[in-house]
Design a protein around this motif. Structure first.
Motif, mmCIF file in Angstrom:
data_model
loop_
_atom_site.group_PDB
_atom_site.id
_atom_site.type_symbol
_atom_site.label_atom_id
_atom_site.label_comp_id
_atom_site.label_asym_id
_atom_site.label_seq_id
_atom_site.Cartn_x
_atom_site.Cartn_y
_atom_site.Cartn_z
ATOM 1 N N ILE A 1 0.873 -1.177 0.000
ATOM 2 C CA ILE A 1 0.000 0.000 0.000
ATOM 3 C C ILE A 1 0.904 1.218 0.000
ATOM 4 O O ILE A 1 1.786 1.336 0.848
ATOM 5 C CB ILE A 1 -0.931 0.007 1.229
ATOM 6 C CG1 ILE A 1 -1.872 -1.205 1.178
ATOM 7 C CG2 ILE A 1 -1.741 1.303 1.284
ATOM 8 C CD1 ILE A 1 -2.766 -1.329 2.401
ATOM 9 N N HIS A 2 0.671 2.099 -0.951
ATOM 10 C CA HIS A 2 1.524 3.285 -1.091
ATOM 11 C C HIS A 2 0.673 4.531 -0.868
ATOM 12 O O HIS A 2 -0.305 4.754 -1.564
ATOM 13 C CB HIS A 2 2.135 3.319 -2.494
ATOM 14 C CG HIS A 2 3.292 4.255 -2.607
ATOM 15 N ND1 HIS A 2 4.611 3.840 -2.499
ATOM 16 C CD2 HIS A 2 3.350 5.594 -2.783
ATOM 17 C CE1 HIS A 2 5.409 4.882 -2.627
ATOM 18 N NE2 HIS A 2 4.667 5.955 -2.795
ATOM 19 N N GLY A 3 1.036 5.338 0.130
ATOM 20 C CA GLY A 3 0.312 6.578 0.409
ATOM 21 C C GLY A 3 -0.686 6.414 1.544
ATOM 22 O O GLY A 3 -0.799 5.344 2.152
ATOM 23 N N PRO A 4 -1.472 7.461 1.865
ATOM 24 C CA PRO A 4 -2.450 7.394 2.957
ATOM 25 C C PRO A 4 -3.572 6.420 2.607
ATOM 26 O O PRO A 4 -4.145 6.505 1.520
ATOM 27 C CB PRO A 4 -2.989 8.833 3.058
ATOM 28 C CG PRO A 4 -2.041 9.678 2.281
ATOM 29 C CD PRO A 4 -1.437 8.804 1.239
ATOM 30 N N PHE A 5 -3.893 5.508 3.511
ATOM 31 C CA PHE A 5 -4.967 4.538 3.287
ATOM 32 C C PHE A 5 -6.167 4.986 4.116
ATOM 33 O O PHE A 5 -6.478 4.426 5.165
ATOM 34 C CB PHE A 5 -4.489 3.138 3.690
ATOM 35 C CG PHE A 5 -5.372 2.032 3.191
ATOM 36 C CD1 PHE A 5 -5.649 1.880 1.842
ATOM 37 C CD2 PHE A 5 -5.926 1.118 4.075
ATOM 38 C CE1 PHE A 5 -6.457 0.862 1.377
ATOM 39 C CE2 PHE A 5 -6.736 0.092 3.626
ATOM 40 C CZ PHE A 5 -6.997 -0.029 2.274
ATOM 41 N N LEU A 6 -6.835 6.032 3.622
ATOM 42 C CA LEU A 6 -7.946 6.654 4.332
ATOM 43 C C LEU A 6 -9.236 6.447 3.551
ATOM 44 O O LEU A 6 -9.235 5.909 2.445
ATOM 45 C CB LEU A 6 -7.673 8.148 4.527
ATOM 46 C CG LEU A 6 -6.308 8.506 5.141
ATOM 47 C CD1 LEU A 6 -6.109 10.012 5.128
ATOM 48 C CD2 LEU A 6 -6.197 7.963 6.560
ATOM 49 N N PHE A 7 -10.381 6.861 4.152
ATOM 50 C CA PHE A 7 -11.661 6.705 3.462
ATOM 51 C C PHE A 7 -11.557 7.365 2.079
ATOM 52 O O PHE A 7 -10.949 8.402 1.906
ATOM 53 C CB PHE A 7 -12.798 7.328 4.283
ATOM 54 C CG PHE A 7 -12.754 8.841 4.399
ATOM 55 C CD1 PHE A 7 -13.395 9.646 3.483
ATOM 56 C CD2 PHE A 7 -12.075 9.442 5.441
ATOM 57 C CE1 PHE A 7 -13.374 11.023 3.601
ATOM 58 C CE2 PHE A 7 -12.053 10.820 5.571
ATOM 59 C CZ PHE A 7 -12.700 11.616 4.644
ATOM 60 N N GLY A 8 -12.160 6.702 1.108
ATOM 61 C CA GLY A 8 -12.058 7.185 -0.269
ATOM 62 C C GLY A 8 -11.020 6.426 -1.061
ATOM 63 O O GLY A 8 -11.063 6.404 -2.283
ATOM 64 N N ALA A 9 -10.064 5.790 -0.369
ATOM 65 C CA ALA A 9 -9.023 5.036 -1.073
ATOM 66 C C ALA A 9 -9.106 3.541 -0.782
ATOM 67 O O ALA A 9 -8.396 2.745 -1.382
ATOM 68 C CB ALA A 9 -7.646 5.553 -0.657
ATOM 69 N N THR A 10 -10.011 3.154 0.124
ATOM 70 C CA THR A 10 -10.016 1.763 0.594
ATOM 71 C C THR A 10 -10.492 0.768 -0.461
ATOM 72 O O THR A 10 -10.265 -0.435 -0.317
ATOM 73 C CB THR A 10 -10.898 1.625 1.847
ATOM 74 O OG1 THR A 10 -12.203 2.152 1.551
ATOM 75 C CG2 THR A 10 -10.295 2.406 3.007
ATOM 76 N N ASP A 11 -11.179 1.245 -1.517
ATOM 77 C CA ASP A 11 -11.633 0.308 -2.550
ATOM 78 C C ASP A 11 -10.462 -0.277 -3.345
ATOM 79 O O ASP A 11 -10.611 -1.264 -4.058
ATOM 80 C CB ASP A 11 -12.615 0.985 -3.503
ATOM 81 C CG ASP A 11 -11.983 2.151 -4.257
ATOM 82 O OD1 ASP A 11 -11.141 2.848 -3.648
ATOM 83 O OD2 ASP A 11 -12.315 2.355 -5.431
ATOM 84 N N LYS A 12 -9.279 0.332 -3.194
ATOM 85 C CA LYS A 12 -8.099 -0.193 -3.900
ATOM 86 C C LYS A 12 -7.762 -1.619 -3.452
ATOM 87 O O LYS A 12 -7.135 -2.377 -4.182
ATOM 88 C CB LYS A 12 -6.880 0.720 -3.641
ATOM 89 C CG LYS A 12 -7.087 2.182 -4.029
ATOM 90 C CD LYS A 12 -7.176 2.356 -5.540
ATOM 91 C CE LYS A 12 -7.053 3.804 -5.973
ATOM 92 N NZ LYS A 12 -8.066 4.706 -5.427
ATOM 93 N N ILE A 13 -8.214 -1.966 -2.243
ATOM 94 C CA ILE A 13 -7.926 -3.303 -1.717
ATOM 95 C C ILE A 13 -8.672 -4.377 -2.507
ATOM 96 O O ILE A 13 -8.355 -5.568 -2.427
ATOM 97 C CB ILE A 13 -8.287 -3.367 -0.218
ATOM 98 C CG1 ILE A 13 -7.361 -4.330 0.541
ATOM 99 C CG2 ILE A 13 -9.741 -3.748 -0.001
ATOM 100 C CD1 ILE A 13 -6.057 -3.742 0.908
ATOM 101 N N GLU A 14 -9.683 -3.937 -3.293
ATOM 102 C CA GLU A 14 -10.449 -4.883 -4.111
ATOM 103 C C GLU A 14 -9.544 -5.616 -5.106
ATOM 104 O O GLU A 14 -9.862 -6.720 -5.542
ATOM 105 C CB GLU A 14 -11.548 -4.137 -4.880
ATOM 106 C CG GLU A 14 -12.649 -3.558 -4.008
ATOM 107 C CD GLU A 14 -13.535 -4.618 -3.384
ATOM 108 O OE1 GLU A 14 -13.645 -5.706 -3.976
ATOM 109 O OE2 GLU A 14 -14.084 -4.370 -2.298
ATOM 110 N N GLU A 15 -8.411 -4.990 -5.484
ATOM 111 C CA GLU A 15 -7.486 -5.634 -6.425
ATOM 112 C C GLU A 15 -6.954 -6.945 -5.861
ATOM 113 O O GLU A 15 -6.694 -7.894 -6.605
ATOM 114 C CB GLU A 15 -6.328 -4.681 -6.748
ATOM 115 C CG GLU A 15 -6.753 -3.425 -7.488
ATOM 116 C CD GLU A 15 -5.603 -2.469 -7.712
ATOM 117 O OE1 GLU A 15 -4.436 -2.915 -7.637
ATOM 118 O OE2 GLU A 15 -5.861 -1.277 -7.959
ATOM 119 N N ILE A 16 -6.776 -6.995 -4.541
ATOM 120 C CA ILE A 16 -6.318 -8.241 -3.909
ATOM 121 C C ILE A 16 -7.483 -9.227 -3.808
ATOM 122 O O ILE A 16 -7.359 -10.403 -4.139
ATOM 123 C CB ILE A 16 -5.730 -7.972 -2.506
ATOM 124 C CG1 ILE A 16 -4.594 -6.947 -2.585
ATOM 125 C CG2 ILE A 16 -5.238 -9.272 -1.875
ATOM 126 C CD1 ILE A 16 -4.003 -6.569 -1.243
#
Length: 563
Positions: free
Chosen positions: A449-464
């Motif tokens: 995970i690169h950068g702040p993992f805050l609300f609005g960015a958490t959907d990036k985890i869907e890639e895993i």
């Protein structure tokens, strides 16, 4: 083709539709239609409108959401989230104001979907969502005390404190028959929820309560005594009177209705995906929600959105496609056409008991202990949103909650900015975090995970999550470059950990910086992965992965020897 991206799931499902799926959809649709019957009426009555308004919403909006939506199994209709705001709109601006507000919210939802801005819903952080969900649940429960106990109160105030004062002052006027019906309904819910899960407790309580009132002619308040029953026949088209003087005052409530509808529908669609194994299209779903909210008030209906409990019931009943949702709406239509006269015997105490259960289930109370483990800023955001929802106004609560969330966001990002001197020790410590010159075995995969993992960015985890079944047995999540995390990000990591373990794999985290490490410890995150699987750097993580792999190999060999 690009057009396929905008095709409703109901159209896509017919490519391989067959008789087996149709039978499954019919069974699920009829089941969820019966479940929706008491809920639709209860939500309408709690919102200060006649019970048929809730039924018309479930019929018209429910059919359109399933027919035009981007989810395979989502059920749409009136929900508890709208009760508070609808009650306030009707009290201030009357039914014309409600219809105008619903139309305006529908247009906003269509625009959100068409422009692809539906993803903006994810920018509402966890403490705000939990805060106003808790608040709505408390308000809904407080509005049902009068009917549950059969209190003799002419007019119940709209404000929470004034309402509770009046109810307490008049509690001596309670009706024993109505209280007994309400308690019986609650007991039936609990028994069926625990021991007969396949049979909806709502339906059993509704039929038994109605039968008792009809057979023994109990002196209790019913739909018939308060509303004169439910009119038979098709919902009639009635164009609302458009009042320009209400346009400006209704902008803020319309935004609230649109936002609540978007949040609720997206949350429900995610639940649907998780339970059914499908994947929804958020923009198509929001367009469908918007169209449904444009048509609902034209037939005397309320705002509508995806209903999480009914969607779960639909899937558990075997639904395969959106046809089940359309049959759910047609089931309600058949009841209105052929069984409406029987509705006059339905006791309001039973509907109040149903809403007590709904408010408890929607309250997300289990989230509160988890939130209380977080930072003071996030606890404060939740508490302010909750208190404003209960004691002030839902619109104000959401606006203030979002402002606080934005300030927390800024605070978290700026607090992770540091200026420090590069020393020999810093360089030496950095080697343990570097991936260069380190061998990554075949049984391991590494994500970062690169950068702040805050609300609005958490959907990036869907890639895993999307490729979880194709991954090797051990997953390492590298947090060295994750500069900050909040409650929503932490919740996303918890869901990832649970999903990885459910797939039979192991998750190892490494390299968390000061703020993420502190919050994870504070929130007791180790209970999701085990403290031994939280490592200081990638070097330690690879060693831990080797130990886990060796343990798996030993277990496999021992099983083979036993056989």
């Amino acid at each position: 083709m690009i057009y396929d991206d905008w095709l409703p799931k109901s159209v896509q499902c017919f490519k391989d539709y067959n008789g087996r799926k149709f039978v499954a959809d019919v069974v699920a649709g009829v089941t969820v239609g019966l479940v929706a019957l008491p809920l639709a009426m209860a939500f309408a009555i709690a919102s200060g409108v006649p019970p048929q308004a809730g039924l018309y919403t479930a019929i018209i909006a429910g059919f359109l959401i399933s027919a035009l939506g981007g989810s395979s199994t989502q059920i749409g209709g009136p929900t508890g989230a709208f009760v508070v705001v609808v009650y306030a709109i009707v009290a201030r601006h009357g039914l014309d104001g409600l219809y105008m507000c619903t139309l305006m919210a529908g247009v906003m939802l269509v625009i959100l979907g068409i422009t692809g801005l539906g993803s903006a819903v994810k920018f509402i952080p966890r403490p705000v969502v939990v805060g106003f969900t808790n608040g709505i649940a408390v308000i809904i429960a407080s509005t049902q005390i009068k009917d549950f106990f059969g209190l003799k109160v002419d007019k119940v105030p709209g404000e929470f404190l004034a309402r509770m004062e009046i109810l307490v002052r008049n509690f001596r006027t309670l009706s024993l028959p109505e209280t007994a019906l309400g308690v019986l309904a609650l007991a039936l819910f609990l028994v069926f929820a625990r021991y007969v899960k396949k049979v909806p407790g709502y339906i059993v309580a509704l039929f038994i309560g109605t039968a008792i009132v009809a057979i023994f002619k109990l002196p209790v308040e019913t739909i018939g005594t308060r509303f004169g029953g439910i009119p038979s026949g098709l919902p009639k088209l009635q164009i609302p009177q458009f009042r320009f003087d209400l346009l400006r005052p209704l902008i803020s409530p319309a935004v609230t209705v649109a936002m609540l509808g978007a949040i609720e529908s997206m949350m429900s669609a995610v639940v649907s995906d998780r339970m059914s194994g499908s994947k929804h299209n958020p923009n198509v779903e929001l367009v469908a929600q918007g169209v449904a909210n444009i048509f609902s008030p034209l037939f005397g209906g309320l705002p509508a959105t995806g209903a999480i409990a009914r969607t779960a019931t639909n899937i558990r009943s075997g639904a395969k496609t959106p046809v089940a949702g359309m049959i759910h709406a047609l089931t309600l239509l058949a009841i209105v056409l052929f069984a409406a006269p029987l509705a006059r015997f339905i006791p309001l105490a039973v509907l109040a008991a149903i809403l007590f259960v709904v408010s408890y289930n929607m309250g997300e109370w289990r989230e509160i202990p988890e939130l209380l483990k977080l930072s003071h800023l996030e606890i404060g955001t939740w508490a302010v949103t909750f208190l404003l929802t209960v004691f002030a106004d839902l619109t104000v609560a959401v606006e203030v909650g979002m402002i606080l969330a934005a300030l927390v966001f800024i605070r978290k990002v700026t607090s992770t900015t540091t200026v420090s001197q590069v020393t020999e020790e810093y360089v030496r410590e950095g080697y343990a975090h570097m991936l260069q010159h380190k061998e990554i075995p075949a049984y391991v995969t590494i994500f970062r995970i690169h950068g702040p993992f805050l609300f609005g960015a958490t959907d990036k985890i869907e890639e895993i999550l999307a490729q979880i079944e194709e991954l090797p047995p051990i997953v390492i999540l590298r947090l060295r470059n994750m500069t900050a995390i909040d409650a929503t990000g932490l919740q996303a990591l918890e869901k990832l950990a649970d999903a990885v373990h459910s797939s039979g794999r192991e998750l190892v985290l490494c390299g968390a910086r000061e703020q993420p490490a502190r919050l994870m410890k504070q929130a007791e995150f180790e209970q999701h992965v085990g403290s031994e699987n939280i490592c200081r750097n990638v070097e330690e993580a690879l060693e831990r992965a080797r130990a886990l792999h060796d343990a798996r190999e030993r277990d496999t060999r021992s099983v083979v020897l036993e056989e």
